[in-house]
Design a protein around this motif. Structure first.
Motif, short mmCIF file in Angstrom:
data_model
loop_
_atom_site.label_atom_id
_atom_site.label_comp_id
_atom_site.label_asym_id
_atom_site.label_seq_id
_atom_site.Cartn_x
_atom_site.Cartn_y
_atom_site.Cartn_z
N VAL A 19 0.92 -1.29 0.01
CA VAL A 19 -0.03 -0.07 0.14
C VAL A 19 0.85 1.40 0.06
CG1 VAL A 19 -1.71 1.26 1.47
CG2 VAL A 19 -1.92 -1.33 1.17
N TRP A 20 0.72 2.09 -0.92
CA TRP A 20 1.55 3.10 -1.19
C TRP A 20 1.11 4.31 -1.80
CZ3 TRP A 20 2.97 5.21 -5.94
CH2 TRP A 20 2.81 4.42 -6.97
N ARG A 21 1.72 5.74 -1.46
CA ARG A 21 1.10 6.91 -2.13
C ARG A 21 2.27 7.69 -2.47
NH1 ARG A 21 -2.59 3.78 -1.19
NH2 ARG A 21 -4.31 4.09 -0.17
N ILE A 42 -3.54 8.43 2.47
CA ILE A 42 -3.53 6.95 2.69
C ILE A 42 -5.06 6.30 2.96
CG2 ILE A 42 -2.83 5.10 4.39
CD1 ILE A 42 -0.59 5.88 2.92
N GLY A 43 -5.76 7.00 3.63
CA GLY A 43 -7.08 6.65 3.71
C GLY A 43 -7.49 6.47 5.26
N ARG A 124 -3.69 0.46 -3.83
CA ARG A 124 -4.39 -0.39 -2.87
C ARG A 124 -4.87 0.60 -2.03
NH1 ARG A 124 -4.33 -5.48 -3.78
NH2 ARG A 124 -5.01 -6.04 -1.53
N ALA A 125 -6.07 0.20 -1.24
CA ALA A 125 -6.90 0.94 -0.24
C ALA A 125 -5.78 0.90 1.39
CB ALA A 125 -8.01 0.30 -0.06
N ALA A 126 -6.15 1.72 1.90
CA ALA A 126 -5.49 1.49 3.46
C ALA A 126 -6.54 0.32 4.05
CB ALA A 126 -6.10 2.77 4.15
N PRO A 127 -5.70 -0.49 4.99
CA PRO A 127 -6.51 -1.16 5.88
C PRO A 127 -7.59 -0.54 6.86
CG PRO A 127 -4.04 -1.44 6.06
CD PRO A 127 -4.35 -0.28 5.07
N PRO A 128 -8.46 -1.30 7.04
CA PRO A 128 -9.42 -0.99 7.91
C PRO A 128 -8.91 -0.26 9.29
CG PRO A 128 -10.16 -2.99 6.85
CD PRO A 128 -8.70 -2.69 6.52
N ASP A 164 -12.73 -2.61 -0.63
CA ASP A 164 -11.84 -3.15 -1.72
C ASP A 164 -10.47 -3.02 -1.53
OD1 ASP A 164 -11.04 -4.17 -4.11
OD2 ASP A 164 -11.83 -2.85 -5.43
N PRO A 165 -9.82 -3.97 -1.12
CA PRO A 165 -8.36 -4.11 -0.70
C PRO A 165 -7.55 -3.61 -1.87
CG PRO A 165 -9.14 -6.29 -0.32
CD PRO A 165 -10.21 -5.60 -0.80
#
Length: 181
Positions: A19-21, A42-43, A124-128, A164-165
């Protein structure tokens, strides 16, 4: 002298797939503002404590009764503590312990036709929030990927149908950044 823009590569440590930005941030931003940029890029939802570690020094929101001796992030500009090629760390949620590795990929003059901050790329989405750090996230991903997994239904319900990961949209992240940073 034109405003300097820092291009930062931000990677969530210990997470696979990555997961990166990639974000563009004015060098004059304080670390407090950079914290807000990271949250939205990141989210994350900014529900937990955080800190920066730069050159062995800790920065964050000081807590007079706390165990960590943090320098006040409101008093420190990004361009005063890092430069091109430097690496530093941002930790979010001292329970789940999400470590973010940051690299200053470039420092350049601001484009007068652009608005900053901006998220220009990522995956990719941030983890919850509350998933249990990188280890808990790995369990969640395994359960979601396998309908036969004993925790599949429970984890899908917990994460919610919208999670959605693989989902990430840089333009949506940029819109959020410009509203609040």
């Amino acid at each position: 002298m034109p405003r300097q823009i820092f291009q930062l590569m931000v990677s969530l440590a210990g997470v696979r797939p990555p997961v990166w930005r990639r974000v563009l941030v004015p060098g004059g931003f304080t670390l407090d503002r950079l914290h807000r940029v990271l949250q939205h890029a990141i989210g994350w939802r900014d529900c937990h404590l955080h800190s920066f570690e730069i050159d062995g020094r800790q920065y964050g929101e000081p807590d007079p009764g706390g165990e960590l001796a943090l320098r006040d992030e409101l008093d420190v500009r990004l361009d005063a503590v890092v430069g091109k090629g430097d690496r530093f760390r941002y930790t979010y949620d001292f329970g789940d312990w999400w470590e973010h590795d940051l690299v200053v990929e470039d420092v350049c003059a601001a484009d007068p036709d652009e608005r900053y901050p901006a998220c220009v790329d990522g995956e990719r989405a941030a983890p919850p929030e509350g998933v249990g750090g990188p280890e808990g996230y790995a369990v969640l991903l395994a359960a979601l990927a396998d309908p036969a997994h004993p925790e599949h239904a429970t984890m899908r319900e917990w994460a919610g149908p919208a999670f959605d990961p693989a989902g990430f949209a840089a333009d949506r992240a940029t819109t959020l950044l410009r509203r609040c940073c």
